[in-house]
Scaffold this motif. Structure first.
Motif, mmCIF file in Angstrom:
data_model
loop_
_atom_site.group_PDB
_atom_site.id
_atom_site.type_symbol
_atom_site.label_atom_id
_atom_site.label_comp_id
_atom_site.label_asym_id
_atom_site.label_seq_id
_atom_site.Cartn_x
_atom_site.Cartn_y
_atom_site.Cartn_z
ATOM 1 N N ALA A 146 0.622 -1.282 0.171
ATOM 2 C CA ALA A 146 -0.125 0.155 -0.186
ATOM 3 C C ALA A 146 0.626 1.523 -0.490
ATOM 4 C CB ALA A 146 -0.991 0.241 1.356
ATOM 5 N N GLU A 147 2.216 1.678 0.533
ATOM 6 C CA GLU A 147 3.061 2.528 0.816
ATOM 7 C C GLU A 147 3.341 2.394 -0.350
ATOM 8 O OE1 GLU A 147 3.257 4.312 3.199
ATOM 9 O OE2 GLU A 147 2.084 4.431 4.722
ATOM 10 N N GLU A 148 3.808 1.094 -0.586
ATOM 11 C CA GLU A 148 4.660 1.503 -2.177
ATOM 12 C C GLU A 148 3.343 2.214 -3.898
ATOM 13 O OE1 GLU A 148 4.887 0.404 -6.225
ATOM 14 O OE2 GLU A 148 4.125 -1.551 -5.199
ATOM 15 N N ILE A 149 2.519 1.480 -3.588
ATOM 16 C CA ILE A 149 1.320 2.342 -4.428
ATOM 17 C C ILE A 149 1.033 3.780 -4.360
ATOM 18 C CG2 ILE A 149 -0.963 1.749 -5.673
ATOM 19 C CD1 ILE A 149 -0.216 -0.590 -5.056
ATOM 20 N N LEU A 150 0.827 4.125 -2.492
ATOM 21 C CA LEU A 150 -0.018 5.859 -2.893
ATOM 22 C C LEU A 150 1.584 6.633 -2.935
ATOM 23 C CD1 LEU A 150 -1.338 4.439 0.887
ATOM 24 C CD2 LEU A 150 -2.179 5.629 -1.040
ATOM 25 N N ALA A 151 3.186 5.809 -2.189
ATOM 26 C CA ALA A 151 4.150 6.759 -2.739
ATOM 27 C C ALA A 151 3.893 7.059 -4.756
ATOM 28 C CB ALA A 151 5.005 6.276 -2.506
ATOM 29 N N LEU A 165 -4.294 8.028 -11.185
ATOM 30 C CA LEU A 165 -2.719 7.162 -11.151
ATOM 31 C C LEU A 165 -3.522 5.309 -10.336
ATOM 32 C CD1 LEU A 165 0.008 9.297 -10.069
ATOM 33 C CD2 LEU A 165 0.119 8.226 -12.575
ATOM 34 N N LEU A 166 -4.414 5.577 -9.445
ATOM 35 C CA LEU A 166 -4.175 4.526 -8.545
ATOM 36 C C LEU A 166 -5.094 3.760 -9.307
ATOM 37 C CD1 LEU A 166 -4.642 2.806 -6.480
ATOM 38 C CD2 LEU A 166 -6.917 4.064 -5.206
ATOM 39 N N LEU A 221 -7.013 1.863 -0.799
ATOM 40 C CA LEU A 221 -5.613 3.411 -1.329
ATOM 41 C C LEU A 221 -6.564 4.434 -1.205
ATOM 42 C CD1 LEU A 221 -4.174 0.854 -3.000
ATOM 43 C CD2 LEU A 221 -3.594 1.434 -0.974
ATOM 44 N N ALA A 222 -7.864 4.403 -1.884
ATOM 45 C CA ALA A 222 -8.964 5.821 -2.270
ATOM 46 C C ALA A 222 -8.339 6.438 -0.938
ATOM 47 C CB ALA A 222 -10.092 5.233 -3.043
ATOM 48 N N GLU A 223 -9.374 6.226 -0.021
ATOM 49 C CA GLU A 223 -9.476 6.424 1.592
ATOM 50 C C GLU A 223 -7.895 6.660 2.455
ATOM 51 O OE1 GLU A 223 -11.839 3.563 4.427
ATOM 52 O OE2 GLU A 223 -13.763 4.794 3.178
ATOM 53 N N ARG A 224 -6.776 6.174 1.752
ATOM 54 C CA ARG A 224 -4.784 6.623 2.144
ATOM 55 C C ARG A 224 -5.521 7.989 1.425
ATOM 56 N NH1 ARG A 224 -2.295 2.270 4.605
ATOM 57 N NH2 ARG A 224 -0.869 3.688 4.264
#
Length: 394
Positions: A146-151, A165-166, A221-224
């Motif tokens: 999750a952290e990798e995708i959010l970055a 992008l997500l 991830l959208a909520e993050r």
């Protein structure tokens, strides 16, 4: 899906066994059956991180908080010193709907209600199909992914860019799990393989999932990213197969809602994928648009979506109310350097008509921007939502 409840009464205590299957898990999404657990009036401790909630003063909010705190810590049993038996399954369902990171929970559970005089104790046991030590390992893997995708999403300048992008990362890096889908459509019982495929863990870490896995990952991830996101249960209009997707409120409590189906934007190709093609037919669309191909199990529980400001084709500026050659030529000129040129028409019939006129009628070669290029051939497709994609082969 409603809870299935069975009660057994004895002279000195009440034992209540109940089974539930909730959103995001295979039982709800695919109608998978689970076995009802049997009651033990004096159960042996089985909890890795079992908890007893101390305060008898409670309400639905505190029950939600206590249950979430224990489940998120990997608890296999939670004891409540008050009678929450009428509320516990609804609250359990809501916890799982709100927290896709709790991937190890199958969605089923049982409770044991015991009375002694005026005192009441409710022991709740969620069904967990993952070994104790494996929960922590997988949770760490999920968080790292999750952290990798959010970055990577942080490269987007605006919230819309980051959500896009997500969308693209989930589509590009997840394979639809056809084997799991086939198993879920049969009589296969709950197991770890199926539970992974319907979860955010399966989508993000294994990179294989069915629709409920895509929806759980997108919600997480959208909520993050700061948006409000929920999962929606329904069916495919053609064929009636159970299906799950999302409603998204990009800007949180002050913004509009949109329907988003990541699974249906991740097509299965019979041959080689067409270069540069990516579907955005189900990214931030209206309720009217989603209902052309989907049905919603509980429409009153899902926000009505009427806005189009976050719609990909609206942002791209390629929406056409009808086949207008001059307007179409302008849209093509704006995208002439792209691998794939998008045109968005009101419906499937209008899209098919456009493809026929542009390709079979060869009107695409009359577009000024196309005439200026050394275009040898042109190919095109249309979707059931009215989207036309044109590829110019130079």
């Amino acid at each position: 899906m409603t809870a299935k409840r069975r009660t057994h009464l004895s002279f000195v205590e009440i034992a209540l066994i109940a089974l539930i299957a909730v959103g995001g898990a295979f039982a709800l999404h695919h109608g998978q059956k689970s076995a009802v657990l049997s009651a033990d009036p004096d159960p042996a401790p089985v909890s890795l991180t079992g908890r007893t909630v101390d305060s008898p003063a409670w309400d639905r909010e505190s029950l939600y908080r206590d249950l979430y705190d224990s489940l998120s810590a990997g608890g296999r049993e939670v004891s409540f010193p008050y009678d929450c038996s009428d509320e516990i399954f609804d609250v359990f369902r809501q916890v799982l709907a709100d927290h896709p990171e709790l991937f190890w929970l199958s969605g089923s559970g049982s409770l044991l209600k015991k009375t002694s005089g005026l005192a009441v104790t409710v022991d709740f046991r969620p069904e967990i199909l993952v070994e104790d030590g494996e929960i922590e390992t997988r949770a760490a893997e999920l968080e790292a992914r999750a952290e990798e995708i959010l970055a990577r999403c942080a490269a987007g300048e605006t919230l819309w860019d980051r959500l896009l992008l997500l969308h693209d990362i989930l589509v590009d890096e997840t394979d639809y799990d056809s084997a799991a889908a086939e198993a879920l459509g049969g009589d296969r019982q709950a197991d770890d393989f199926l539970n992974q495929s319907t979860s955010a863990y399966g989508c993000l870490v294994n990179r294989r999932a069915v629709c409920s896995g895509y929806a759980a990952a997108f919600q997480l991830l959208a909520e993050r990213l700061g948006s409000e996101c929920r999962r929606v249960q329904g069916t495919e209009l053609m064929g009636g197969a159970p299906h799950e997707w999302n409603v998204l409120r990009p800007e949180g409590s002050s913004g509009d809602w949109y329907q988003t189906d990541i699974t249906w934007d991740d097509p299965l190709f019979s041959g080689e994928p067409l270069e540069g093609y990516r579907s955005y037919d189900y990214f931030c669309v209206t309720t009217e648009e989603i209902l052309r191909t989907h049905t919603i199990d509980d429409p009153e529980s899902v926000p009505l979506c009427t806005a189009d400001a976050y719609n990909y084709y609206v942002r791209l500026g390629c929406v056409l109310d009808s086949y207008d050659f001059d307007a179409l030529s302008s849209v093509v000129a704006d995208q002439i350097e792209n691998d794939c040129i998008y045109l968005k028409f009101p419906d499937e019939a209008a899209g098919e008509d456009a493809v026929s006129r542009l390709l079979k009628g060869q009107e695409i070669f009359d577009v000024p921007a196309v005439r200026e290029l050394d275009v040898k051939t042109a190919r095109g497709t249309s979707s059931d939502t009215g989207t036309v994609c044109i590829w110019l082969v130079r």
